[in-house]
Design a protein around this motif. Structure first.
Motif, short mmCIF file in Angstrom:
data_model
loop_
_atom_site.label_atom_id
_atom_site.label_comp_id
_atom_site.label_asym_id
_atom_site.label_seq_id
_atom_site.Cartn_x
_atom_site.Cartn_y
_atom_site.Cartn_z
N LEU A 1 13.47 -9.02 -0.71
CA LEU A 1 13.91 -8.56 -2.04
C LEU A 1 15.22 -9.22 -2.47
O LEU A 1 15.75 -8.91 -3.53
N TRP A 2 15.73 -10.15 -1.64
CA TRP A 2 17.03 -10.75 -1.95
C TRP A 2 17.03 -11.45 -3.31
O TRP A 2 18.04 -11.42 -4.02
N GLY A 3 15.92 -12.03 -3.68
CA GLY A 3 15.86 -12.73 -4.96
C GLY A 3 15.61 -11.83 -6.15
O GLY A 3 15.63 -12.30 -7.29
N THR A 4 15.39 -10.54 -5.89
CA THR A 4 15.07 -9.61 -6.99
C THR A 4 16.06 -8.46 -7.08
O THR A 4 15.78 -7.44 -7.71
N LEU A 5 17.24 -8.61 -6.45
CA LEU A 5 18.22 -7.52 -6.50
C LEU A 5 18.61 -7.16 -7.93
O LEU A 5 18.93 -6.00 -8.23
N GLN B 1 0.83 -1.21 0.00
CA GLN B 1 0.00 0.00 0.00
C GLN B 1 0.87 1.26 0.00
O GLN B 1 0.59 2.23 -0.72
N GLN B 2 1.94 1.24 0.80
CA GLN B 2 2.84 2.40 0.84
C GLN B 2 3.48 2.65 -0.52
O GLN B 2 3.57 3.80 -0.98
N VAL B 3 3.90 1.59 -1.19
CA VAL B 3 4.54 1.73 -2.49
C VAL B 3 3.55 2.24 -3.53
O VAL B 3 3.90 3.09 -4.38
N LYS B 4 2.33 1.78 -3.49
CA LYS B 4 1.31 2.28 -4.43
C LYS B 4 1.08 3.78 -4.23
O LYS B 4 0.92 4.52 -5.20
N ASP B 5 1.06 4.22 -2.98
CA ASP B 5 0.90 5.65 -2.71
C ASP B 5 2.06 6.44 -3.30
O ASP B 5 1.88 7.49 -3.94
N LEU B 6 3.28 5.96 -3.07
CA LEU B 6 4.46 6.69 -3.55
C LEU B 6 4.53 6.70 -5.07
O LEU B 6 5.05 7.66 -5.67
N SER B 7 4.02 5.66 -5.70
CA SER B 7 3.98 5.65 -7.17
C SER B 7 3.13 6.82 -7.68
O SER B 7 3.40 7.37 -8.75
N ARG B 8 2.10 7.19 -6.91
CA ARG B 8 1.30 8.36 -7.29
C ARG B 8 2.13 9.64 -7.21
O ARG B 8 1.94 10.55 -8.02
N LEU B 9 3.05 9.70 -6.24
CA LEU B 9 3.94 10.87 -6.18
C LEU B 9 4.85 10.92 -7.39
O LEU B 9 5.16 12.00 -7.91
N LEU B 10 5.29 9.75 -7.88
CA LEU B 10 6.13 9.73 -9.07
C LEU B 10 5.39 10.24 -10.30
O LEU B 10 6.01 10.71 -11.25
N ALA C 1 12.17 -1.69 -7.23
CA ALA C 1 12.06 -3.02 -7.84
C ALA C 1 10.79 -3.18 -8.67
O ALA C 1 10.74 -4.05 -9.54
N CYS C 2 9.80 -2.33 -8.43
CA CYS C 2 8.52 -2.52 -9.13
C CYS C 2 8.08 -1.32 -9.95
O CYS C 2 7.03 -1.39 -10.62
N ASP C 3 8.83 -0.22 -9.94
CA ASP C 3 8.44 0.95 -10.72
C ASP C 3 9.63 1.40 -11.57
O ASP C 3 10.64 1.88 -11.04
N GLU C 4 9.51 1.22 -12.86
CA GLU C 4 10.64 1.49 -13.77
C GLU C 4 10.98 2.97 -13.89
O GLU C 4 12.01 3.32 -14.46
N ARG C 5 10.18 3.82 -13.32
CA ARG C 5 10.49 5.26 -13.36
C ARG C 5 11.61 5.62 -12.39
O ARG C 5 12.17 6.71 -12.46
N VAL C 6 11.93 4.72 -11.47
CA VAL C 6 13.07 4.93 -10.57
C VAL C 6 14.33 4.48 -11.29
O VAL C 6 14.49 3.31 -11.62
N GLU C 7 15.24 5.42 -11.55
CA GLU C 7 16.48 5.09 -12.26
C GLU C 7 17.68 4.93 -11.33
O GLU C 7 18.73 4.44 -11.73
N HIS C 8 17.51 5.36 -10.08
CA HIS C 8 18.64 5.34 -9.14
C HIS C 8 18.06 5.29 -7.73
O HIS C 8 17.18 6.08 -7.38
N VAL C 9 18.54 4.34 -6.94
CA VAL C 9 18.11 4.25 -5.55
C VAL C 9 19.34 4.34 -4.65
O VAL C 9 20.37 3.72 -4.92
N ILE C 10 19.22 5.14 -3.60
CA ILE C 10 20.28 5.31 -2.62
C ILE C 10 19.73 4.88 -1.27
O ILE C 10 18.84 5.52 -0.71
N GLY C 11 20.24 3.76 -0.76
CA GLY C 11 19.78 3.23 0.51
C GLY C 11 20.76 3.56 1.63
O GLY C 11 21.96 3.32 1.50
N ILE C 12 20.25 4.11 2.71
CA ILE C 12 21.07 4.50 3.85
C ILE C 12 20.73 3.57 5.02
O ILE C 12 19.57 3.51 5.46
N SER C 13 21.70 2.81 5.50
CA SER C 13 21.50 1.94 6.67
C SER C 13 20.25 1.10 6.52
O SER C 13 19.34 1.12 7.37
N THR C 14 20.18 0.34 5.44
CA THR C 14 18.93 -0.36 5.15
C THR C 14 19.17 -1.79 4.72
O THR C 14 20.32 -2.26 4.65
#
Length: 259
Positions: A192-196, A67-76, A100-113
């Motif tokens: 998400l280990w299998g979808t890196l 649900q959170q990811v669907k909401d954020l996709s609306r922000l994209l 992993a599920c929205d191709e509009r993301v071209e770069h992800v920066i993960g901090i302590s995650t």
């Protein structure tokens, strides 16, 4: 400002112009975490995530990772250009899932995650742990939780740092934080280990003293060697606070293309 995303009222900070960058805070945080980050020539978008800050607190079922990811996709949807997504801890888990599920993301920066837990047994154990923490929050109150949270060994924070964070933590709604643990805690998210390999360009930032998340980052890099890891010296789980200067230099270069 407030924005409606799929029927839920979100607190969202919009700032500046340029390439669009979505910033996602960690557990007990809010949209204003970006106030401590360096000013960049970008279009910054920073929401308070579900169950946090001034964003509406819907039911547990409406606050899951999907649900959170669907909401954020609306922000994209608000920008036609490719997005960079920066996420810290909880926000990093959400950022990786979104990427992993929205191709509009071209770069992800993960901090302590982390991309989640590997086995169902680990996830079940974590759900039990988070349920106990949620019960503590609801029965003992937010102050008792914050006292315990800020003294965890994963931080490398001065008393001044703790005081600056304490106000925002105490302002959280106890039932909302408890429901965040019940809906989108690490034990509740799909691994998400299998979808890196499906992720776009991925960079990871960790504190030099955060041994757990340094090990997770290295394991991710073993699975996908093109993932780059940036280690912040003299920092634990919150490197953007614990060594803001070094973190600011790295995040600026990553976002603006200097690395």
């Amino acid at each position: 400002m407030n924005i409606d995303l799929r029927g839920v009222r979100y607190e969202v900070i919009h700032r500046g112009e340029g390439k669009p960058v979505l910033f996602l805070h960690g557990f007990t945080g809010n949209a204003h975490w970006v106030d401590s980050l360096p000013t960049l020539p970008i279009r910054l978008v920073s929401p308070s995530l579900l169950q946090h800050g001034a964003t509406e607190h819907p039911s547990v079922n409406r606050s899951t990772m999907s649900q959170q990811v669907k909401d954020l996709s609306r922000l994209l949807d608000t920008d036609d250009r490719p997005w960079t997504v920066v996420g810290y801890s909880l926000g990093g888990r959400i950022a990786l899932t979104l990427a992993a599920c929205d191709e509009r993301v071209e770069h992800v920066i993960g901090i302590s995650t982390t991309p989640g837990l590997l086995t169902s047994k680990e996830r079940a154990a974590r759900r039990r742990q988070d349920a106990e923490l949620a019960h503590l929050i609801e029965t003992k109150g937010i102050a008792a939780f914050v006292n315990r949270w800020e003294n965890l060994p994963l931080w490398r924070q001065t008393e001044d740092m703790k005081r600056s964070l304490r106000k925002d933590r105490l302002a959280q709604h106890p039932n909302a934080l408890a429901n965040s643990l019940r809906s989108i805690g690490t034990g509740h998210m799909p691994s998400l280990w299998g979808t890196l390999q499906r992720l776009p360009r991925t960079d990871l930032i960790v504190g030099s003293d955060d041994l757990k998340f340094k090990a997770i980052a290295r394991h991710m890099q073993e699975k996908r060697p093109d993932i780059k890891i940036y280690e912040i010296s003299n920092a634990g789980h919150a490197p953007h606070i614990e060594n803001a200067s070094e973190f600011g230099t790295i995040i600026k270069k990553l976002i603006l293309g200097g690395i």
